[in-house]
Motif scaffolding. Sequence first.
Motif, PDB file in Angstrom:
ATOM      1  N   GLU A 168       5.941  -3.712   8.096  1.00  0.00           N
ATOM      2  CA  GLU A 168       4.672  -3.628   7.379  1.00  0.00           C
ATOM      3  C   GLU A 168       4.693  -2.508   6.334  1.00  0.00           C
ATOM      4  O   GLU A 168       4.181  -2.675   5.229  1.00  0.00           O
ATOM      5  CB  GLU A 168       3.520  -3.407   8.363  1.00  0.00           C
ATOM      6  CG  GLU A 168       3.207  -4.617   9.205  1.00  0.00           C
ATOM      7  CD  GLU A 168       2.203  -4.333  10.308  1.00  0.00           C
ATOM      8  OE1 GLU A 168       1.722  -3.179  10.419  1.00  0.00           O
ATOM      9  OE2 GLU A 168       1.908  -5.266  11.075  1.00  0.00           O
ATOM     10  N   GLN A 169       5.310  -1.377   6.677  1.00  0.00           N
ATOM     11  CA  GLN A 169       5.418  -0.273   5.726  1.00  0.00           C
ATOM     12  C   GLN A 169       6.279  -0.654   4.533  1.00  0.00           C
ATOM     13  O   GLN A 169       5.955  -0.314   3.390  1.00  0.00           O
ATOM     14  CB  GLN A 169       5.983   0.971   6.412  1.00  0.00           C
ATOM     15  CG  GLN A 169       5.025   1.616   7.371  1.00  0.00           C
ATOM     16  CD  GLN A 169       5.665   2.744   8.163  1.00  0.00           C
ATOM     17  OE1 GLN A 169       6.874   2.955   8.120  1.00  0.00           O
ATOM     18  NE2 GLN A 169       4.847   3.475   8.915  1.00  0.00           N
ATOM     19  N   LYS A 170       7.370  -1.380   4.782  1.00  0.00           N
ATOM     20  CA  LYS A 170       8.245  -1.806   3.690  1.00  0.00           C
ATOM     21  C   LYS A 170       7.518  -2.799   2.782  1.00  0.00           C
ATOM     22  O   LYS A 170       7.641  -2.718   1.549  1.00  0.00           O
ATOM     23  CB  LYS A 170       9.525  -2.424   4.236  1.00  0.00           C
ATOM     24  CG  LYS A 170      10.491  -1.402   4.770  1.00  0.00           C
ATOM     25  CD  LYS A 170      11.783  -2.038   5.219  1.00  0.00           C
ATOM     26  CE  LYS A 170      12.732  -0.971   5.720  1.00  0.00           C
ATOM     27  NZ  LYS A 170      14.036  -1.513   6.090  1.00  0.00           N
ATOM     28  N   ILE A 171       6.773  -3.717   3.357  1.00  0.00           N
ATOM     29  CA  ILE A 171       6.002  -4.680   2.563  1.00  0.00           C
ATOM     30  C   ILE A 171       4.967  -3.950   1.722  1.00  0.00           C
ATOM     31  O   ILE A 171       4.804  -4.232   0.530  1.00  0.00           O
ATOM     32  CB  ILE A 171       5.352  -5.749   3.470  1.00  0.00           C
ATOM     33  CG1 ILE A 171       6.422  -6.662   4.062  1.00  0.00           C
ATOM     34  CG2 ILE A 171       4.316  -6.567   2.708  1.00  0.00           C
ATOM     35  CD1 ILE A 171       5.918  -7.604   5.145  1.00  0.00           C
TER      36      ILE A 171
ATOM     37  N   TYR B  45       4.946  -0.883  -5.378  1.00  0.00           N
ATOM     38  CA  TYR B  45       5.822  -0.812  -6.551  1.00  0.00           C
ATOM     39  C   TYR B  45       5.462  -1.895  -7.568  1.00  0.00           C
ATOM     40  O   TYR B  45       5.425  -1.645  -8.764  1.00  0.00           O
ATOM     41  CB  TYR B  45       7.291  -0.958  -6.156  1.00  0.00           C
ATOM     42  CG  TYR B  45       7.901   0.283  -5.543  1.00  0.00           C
ATOM     43  CD1 TYR B  45       7.614   1.546  -6.048  1.00  0.00           C
ATOM     44  CD2 TYR B  45       8.775   0.185  -4.472  1.00  0.00           C
ATOM     45  CE1 TYR B  45       8.186   2.673  -5.490  1.00  0.00           C
ATOM     46  CE2 TYR B  45       9.352   1.312  -3.910  1.00  0.00           C
ATOM     47  CZ  TYR B  45       9.054   2.550  -4.425  1.00  0.00           C
ATOM     48  OH  TYR B  45       9.619   3.662  -3.879  1.00  0.00           O
ATOM     49  N   ILE B  46       5.205  -3.088  -7.082  1.00  0.00           N
ATOM     50  CA  ILE B  46       4.837  -4.188  -7.979  1.00  0.00           C
ATOM     51  C   ILE B  46       3.518  -3.880  -8.679  1.00  0.00           C
ATOM     52  O   ILE B  46       3.392  -4.051  -9.895  1.00  0.00           O
ATOM     53  CB  ILE B  46       4.764  -5.524  -7.203  1.00  0.00           C
ATOM     54  CG1 ILE B  46       6.171  -5.938  -6.750  1.00  0.00           C
ATOM     55  CG2 ILE B  46       4.126  -6.619  -8.050  1.00  0.00           C
ATOM     56  CD1 ILE B  46       6.191  -7.089  -5.752  1.00  0.00           C
TER      57      ILE B  46
ATOM     58  N   LEU C 152       7.291  -3.251  18.411  1.00  0.00           N
ATOM     59  CA  LEU C 152       6.135  -2.631  17.770  1.00  0.00           C
ATOM     60  C   LEU C 152       6.588  -1.711  16.636  1.00  0.00           C
ATOM     61  O   LEU C 152       6.034  -1.737  15.550  1.00  0.00           O
ATOM     62  CB  LEU C 152       5.303  -1.851  18.792  1.00  0.00           C
ATOM     63  CG  LEU C 152       4.060  -1.142  18.259  1.00  0.00           C
ATOM     64  CD1 LEU C 152       3.060  -2.180  17.756  1.00  0.00           C
ATOM     65  CD2 LEU C 152       3.429  -0.295  19.333  1.00  0.00           C
ATOM     66  N   ILE C 153       7.620  -0.919  16.888  1.00  0.00           N
ATOM     67  CA  ILE C 153       8.148  -0.036  15.858  1.00  0.00           C
ATOM     68  C   ILE C 153       8.746  -0.860  14.722  1.00  0.00           C
ATOM     69  O   ILE C 153       8.523  -0.578  13.552  1.00  0.00           O
ATOM     70  CB  ILE C 153       9.192   0.936  16.459  1.00  0.00           C
ATOM     71  CG1 ILE C 153       8.499   1.917  17.403  1.00  0.00           C
ATOM     72  CG2 ILE C 153       9.937   1.677  15.354  1.00  0.00           C
ATOM     73  CD1 ILE C 153       9.431   2.802  18.177  1.00  0.00           C
ATOM     74  N   SER C 154       9.492  -1.895  15.061  1.00  0.00           N
ATOM     75  CA  SER C 154      10.087  -2.740  14.029  1.00  0.00           C
ATOM     76  C   SER C 154       9.009  -3.401  13.183  1.00  0.00           C
ATOM     77  O   SER C 154       9.145  -3.483  11.964  1.00  0.00           O
ATOM     78  CB  SER C 154      10.965  -3.816  14.666  1.00  0.00           C
ATOM     79  OG  SER C 154      12.008  -3.222  15.399  1.00  0.00           O
ATOM     80  N   GLN C 155       7.949  -3.891  13.814  1.00  0.00           N
ATOM     81  CA  GLN C 155       6.857  -4.519  13.086  1.00  0.00           C
ATOM     82  C   GLN C 155       6.175  -3.505  12.164  1.00  0.00           C
ATOM     83  O   GLN C 155       5.841  -3.822  11.030  1.00  0.00           O
ATOM     84  CB  GLN C 155       5.833  -5.126  14.068  1.00  0.00           C
ATOM     85  CG  GLN C 155       4.698  -5.853  13.405  1.00  0.00           C
ATOM     86  CD  GLN C 155       5.162  -7.083  12.639  1.00  0.00           C
ATOM     87  OE1 GLN C 155       6.170  -7.692  12.955  1.00  0.00           O
ATOM     88  NE2 GLN C 155       4.418  -7.424  11.609  1.00  0.00           N
ATOM     89  N   GLU C 156       6.000  -2.288  12.646  1.00  0.00           N
ATOM     90  CA  GLU C 156       5.384  -1.242  11.831  1.00  0.00           C
ATOM     91  C   GLU C 156       6.250  -0.902  10.623  1.00  0.00           C
ATOM     92  O   GLU C 156       5.743  -0.739   9.512  1.00  0.00           O
ATOM     93  CB  GLU C 156       5.157   0.009  12.683  1.00  0.00           C
ATOM     94  CG  GLU C 156       4.389   1.093  11.977  1.00  0.00           C
ATOM     95  CD  GLU C 156       4.123   2.286  12.893  1.00  0.00           C
ATOM     96  OE1 GLU C 156       4.071   3.407  12.370  1.00  0.00           O
ATOM     97  OE2 GLU C 156       3.969   2.090  14.114  1.00  0.00           O
ATOM     98  N   ILE C 157       7.553  -0.828  10.823  1.00  0.00           N
ATOM     99  CA  ILE C 157       8.471  -0.543   9.714  1.00  0.00           C
ATOM    100  C   ILE C 157       8.451  -1.681   8.701  1.00  0.00           C
ATOM    101  O   ILE C 157       8.436  -1.444   7.483  1.00  0.00           O
ATOM    102  CB  ILE C 157       9.896  -0.285  10.244  1.00  0.00           C
ATOM    103  CG1 ILE C 157       9.925   1.052  10.996  1.00  0.00           C
ATOM    104  CG2 ILE C 157      10.923  -0.301   9.116  1.00  0.00           C
ATOM    105  CD1 ILE C 157      11.208   1.330  11.721  1.00  0.00           C
TER     106      ILE C 157
END
Length: 183
Positions: free
Chosen positions: A11-14, A20-21, A4-9
């Motif tokens: 999603e935040q990076k995406i 930025y784009i 869950l934490i990895s998925q949240e991270i």
Amino acid sequence: QKTLISQEIIEQKIFLILSYILFALFLLFDLTPLFISHVEPLLGFEFWPIAGPVFSIFLPIWLAYVVYSSYLLYQRYRSVEGLQRLQIRYVLLGMILGFAGGSTNYFLWYHIPIPPIFNILTSAYVATVAYSIIRYRLMDIRIVARKIFIFGGASIVAYLTYYAILWFENNLLGGAYSSKSFL
């Protein structure tokens, strides 16, 4: 919970990359009449920018990002205690005052005759963050100073080494392309 934490991270990076784009696209229009149509005298200001069509798209998106970042900071404020809570309190206070005061600039961009009299509040953001840095060790200034010293020193050593080699090569070997230099 780890996934869950990895998925949240992820999603935040995406979200961050897409942000930025998006703002890089706005940057492409920044110096065109599509972003700032022109400047004209308004309410005693000799040169005041007038919004172009792209700016009218940019402004609400930028405002949404300001609100969202404030919301994230407030969420963090509610979940921490002690020194970090005090740091966030002053940054949030500065953000609210600064963005509220600075937003009075945009009325004239659309010929709404409200002068930017609260623009002075943008300095409140700088003042509250400075206070938080000094009083509550926000961005622990000792660590920042140490990194500046280390990276600055490494840069100076690299430049001095380069110029010493260049001097040696030019003055003692006759230049970079001489036969002595190749040997």
